[in-house]
Scaffold this motif. Structure first.
Motif: not given
Length: 311
Positions: A72-93
């Motif tokens: 979905a992000i790759n299709k956007l036009n114009p492109k976003p300046k960045f893509f931020v992921l606000c934590g808990d990338l994975v579940h494993g502690m």
């Protein structure tokens, strides 16, 4: 093209190497970025089975959702300046059996993000532990870059914070003190540079709906929260974007907006798997949460695109 590994280590030396500060101090017109939170590979099965400590040995659903987000992000036009992921990338502690596999699978998905859209990572409690240590934070930094840093984009100052140090720094109090001192320095820099806006990213929300709500697992302790909110208010911070709650929520404190975004991965409420589009204009910060399906098939609505077109 940069090596795939370097895409995950752009936060170095407490800044983001994707943007040169001297080229980004000045306002250049409206822009937007994408905020996501909690891809949390492994939680969906664990949650369904009611065993959030051991049931995270499958994450095929989360892989599909993260792939959908990237597409979905790759299709956007114009492109976003960045893509931020606000934590808990994975579940494993930290130290848990599946963590490394989950992280590798997430990297395999994220490396397909358009190379012109920098990835910005925020540490969550599952990434560094509910009670982080110097070792768990070091391990995170080797994988995903610095746990706190700042960067400039088009006259706007962004701060990424390690909210786990505010939640429980009992095993590494000196790291909490270091982040506090660094944050004060950064806010002084922002004041001198006369930035258009200051925007903060962290995993745990300051609060979910009301600044004086009771403390629980999903927000910060009231005394810590009050101190941070007042500091942010005095510094003129416009908005704080977070995840952690796996539902959309938010409120405001003296003009500081607290934005809580639901998850790319497991939903704990009635929201959909999604991403938030955040448009930054000279006067304001406007945002809307989209389901992955909606963003992928229709893109950004005209009202927000029109804001971007106004120079």
């Amino acid at each position: 093209m940069a090596a795939a590994g370097s895409a995950f280590l752009r936060a170095r030396g407490r800044t983001l190497t994707a943007f040169r500060p001297d080229a980004e101090y000045q306002w250049k017109g409206p822009f937007y970025f994408i905020q996501g939170a909690d891809p949390q590979f492994g939680l969906m099965k664990a949650w369904t089975h009611g065993d959030t400590n051991n049931g995270d040995d499958e994450w095929g659903e989360e892989i599909k959702l993260a792939e959908q987000a990237v597409q979905a992000i790759n299709k956007l036009n114009p492109k976003p300046k960045f893509f931020v992921l606000c934590g808990d990338l994975v579940h494993g502690m930290p130290g848990s059996r599946w963590k490394k596999n989950q992280e590798q699978d997430l990297k395999d998905v994220l490396k397909n993000t358009d190379q012109d859209i920098p990835l910005v990572f925020v540490s969550g409690n599952h990434d560094i532990g509910n009670t982080p240590t110097r070792e768990t934070i070091d391990d995170y930094c080797k994988n995903w870059g610095d746990d706190y840093f700042s960067f400039w984009v088009g006259g706007v100052f962004f701060l990424v914070l390690n909210s786990q140090l505010y939640f429980d720094s009992s095993k590494c109090p000196e790291l909490r003190q270091a982040q506090d001192a660094w944050l004060d320095e950064q806010l002084a820099v922002a004041a001198n540079q006369k930035c258009k806006h200051i925007i903060v990213f962290q995993h745990i929300p300051l609060f979910l709906s009301k600044p004086d709500e009771d403390h629980d697992y999903f927000n910060l302790d009231k005394s810590v929260r009050q101190e941070i909110m007042e500091k942010f208010h005095k510094a003129g911070i416009r908005a704080v974007f977070s995840g952690h709650y796996h539902r959309n929520a938010g409120g405001s404190y003296k003009g500081l907006e607290m934005v809580v975004s639901s998850a790319i991965g497991c939903q704990l409420g009635q929201d959909t798997h999604g991403l938030r589009v955040v448009v930054v204009t000279e006067e304001k910060v406007v945002h809307r949460y989209y389901s992955l399906t909606e963003l992928g098939s229709h893109g950004i609505e005209k009202e927000l695109l029109d804001m971007l077109a106004k120079q």
